[in-house]
Structure formats: C-alpha cells, structure tokens
Design an enzyme around this catalytic site. Sequence first.
Site, short mmCIF file in Angstrom:
data_model
loop_
_atom_site.label_atom_id
_atom_site.label_comp_id
_atom_site.label_asym_id
_atom_site.label_seq_id
_atom_site.Cartn_x
_atom_site.Cartn_y
_atom_site.Cartn_z
N LYS A 45 0.84 -1.21 0.00
CA LYS A 45 0.00 0.00 0.00
C LYS A 45 0.87 1.25 0.00
O LYS A 45 0.56 2.25 -0.65
CB LYS A 45 -0.94 -0.01 1.21
CG LYS A 45 -2.05 -1.03 1.02
CD LYS A 45 -2.75 -1.42 2.30
CE LYS A 45 -3.68 -2.59 1.98
NZ LYS A 45 -3.98 -3.44 3.12
N GLN A 88 -5.95 -2.56 9.04
CA GLN A 88 -5.30 -3.76 8.52
C GLN A 88 -5.62 -4.95 9.44
O GLN A 88 -5.34 -4.92 10.63
CB GLN A 88 -3.78 -3.53 8.46
CG GLN A 88 -3.01 -4.63 7.79
CD GLN A 88 -3.27 -4.70 6.28
OE1 GLN A 88 -3.27 -3.69 5.59
NE2 GLN A 88 -3.52 -5.90 5.76
N ASP A 111 -11.98 0.37 2.49
CA ASP A 111 -12.07 -1.10 2.44
C ASP A 111 -13.50 -1.56 2.19
O ASP A 111 -13.74 -2.74 1.95
CB ASP A 111 -11.60 -1.69 3.79
CG ASP A 111 -10.23 -2.32 3.67
OD1 ASP A 111 -9.76 -2.52 2.54
OD2 ASP A 111 -9.62 -2.62 4.72
#
Length: 274
Positions: A45, A88, A111
């Site tokens: 990322k 995460q 997300d």
Amino acid sequence: MILDGKKISEEILSDLKEKINKLNLTLAVIQIGDNQSSNVYINQKKKLCNKLNIDFNHQKFPLDISEKEVLDLIDSLNKDKTTGILLQLPIPNQINAEKLQNRINYKKDVDGLNDVNKCNLINNKPGIVPCTAKGIITLLNKYDIEIAGKNVVVVGRSNLVGKPISNLLLKKDATVTVCHSKTKDLAKFTLEADILIAATGIKHLITSSMIRKDAVIIDVGISKIDGKLYGDVDFENVKNKSSYITPVPGGVGPMTIASLAENLYEAYILQKEE
Ligand code: NAD
C-alpha cells in the site's frame, strides 16, 4: 488464457495517476501488532501511495493497545483531511474489528467494510465496495467475460471476499452459488460453474477434476508455504482445461491494489460532494 491482473492493474493505475496526482490525497492505515503478512500488505500500500503521490499515514500500535485508543485515533482521522482510512486485519482479540470499522466515516471507508457500505452493496445502492471483489469484476470486464446469466460458484463466504463478490455478481445478473467449509461434496457444485471463484486460503483445494471444461477460474487464495506462494487452484493442471485463469501471484492481488486506489479516489469525490 491467463487473466493478467498485473498488466490490467498497471493500466488502471496509470489512468488514475493523472486524476489523483495533484489532489493531495491521504491514506491512513491502522495496524495493531506486527503480523508478518500485514507488514507485506502494508508495504504494498505504501508503494502504491508513493507511485500515485498519495500521503501515506501508517499508524502502528502495539498488540496490547486498548480499543478506546484506536477509536480515538479514528475519530481524529475522521475529522481531519485524511481521504481514506483502513484497518489492517488481523487485529488482536481484545479489540472488536467491526466496532472499529463502523467508527470509520463511511465516506472514508476505502475497504468498504463499514455497515453502511455493506448495506449499500446488498441493496444495490452506490457505495464503496471491498477492493478484492471490485478488482475481480473489473478484471472480468476488461477481458469481456460475460457475467449475466452465468453460473458462478464462489468458494468462501467471508465478509472480506466471499460475501461482497457474491453480491456484486448477483447485481450483474449471475446465478450465484456460495460454498464454504461446511459444504458437502464441493465438486458437485464447482463442476457446474461457468465462472469459479476460489477464496479459501487452502493450497490447491480446486483440482482439475473439479472444474468444467472451458470454465473461467478466478483464484483469490494466497498460501505461503516454505517461502513460496500458492493459490487455491492447482494452476498447472487446471490451466489447460479452463478458458481463462488468474495466476497466483499476478492475478487478483494486483487488482485488489488497483481497486484500493480507485476507492480512495471515490472517497475523495464523496467527501467533496458534502
Ligand atoms: P477467511 O479465512 O475469512 O475465509 C475463508 C473461507 O473459506 C471461509 O468462508 C470458509 O468457509 C471457506 N473454506 C474453508 N475451508 C473450505 C473448504 N474445505 N471448502 C470450501 N470452503 C472452505 O479468508 P478470506 O479473508 O476470505 O481470504 C481467503 C483467501 O484469499 C486467503 O488466502 C487470503 O489470503 C486471500 N486473499 C487474497 C486477496 C488478494 O488480493 N489476492 C485479498 C483478500 C484475501
């Protein structure tokens, strides 16, 4: 034919780069603990952000952090100029992942795992869609693979992959069957698939005898064994029987990353419209 996720993702990113370059976007990634796979994914990322001139804000906490401290951070990121926030996974058990995901402003939820975005997806409303599911649909579209009316079998029912891809496929008029760890006689279902999507994390669960000739095979799974990456599909034996197949690595993985960049841009537009 190999579905080249790496090539398609590079095309998407080069298109996006022009749009994103001067927008001063910021991606905040919250990590709790020091999981090795998470470190690898976060690094990807970071590279993405460097490539697209996006500020990368990595917030890394020790494993024993309290839920409240992470919620406080999310509250402040929700209020500042941060464009996108993601948590995460995995995170330690004392912290409720859903609670954190729902605290993220749904317009910054890159997300797509916040309840607002999940609901929008189920109800066919616009919203931010989980990256892997979005990437799979983009890949099928780029190769002009028809979805409407096809029998699609999804193996895996997680919130991250199985459920969102099933919903997106329904939206695209596929006939969707979802299989999972309690499914009896998996092959009975997979053999019916025009398009098979495997998302379990079990190395080579899908063998050549389990697929229909000329099926389209999308392999989401990643297992790392003795330093080598494997998919859910026995690629070498399946590739000649299928019409299209994604490799691991180089298939769904890069599409997930490209979709994250698209989601970040979408988050920017949503916030701009406020
Ligand atoms: P998960 O562990 O949350 O879900 C796994 C799913 O597989 C479950 O729904 C379970 O019911 C099902 N399953 C387990 N054993 C099974 C069996 N024998 N038969 C049928 N179904 C079975 O995992 P996840 O987060 O959905 O991820 C799945 C895999 O995809 C993992 O390997 C993960 O690393 C990978 N992944 C890859 C990407 C990418 O970008 N390529 C993104 C996300 C996840």
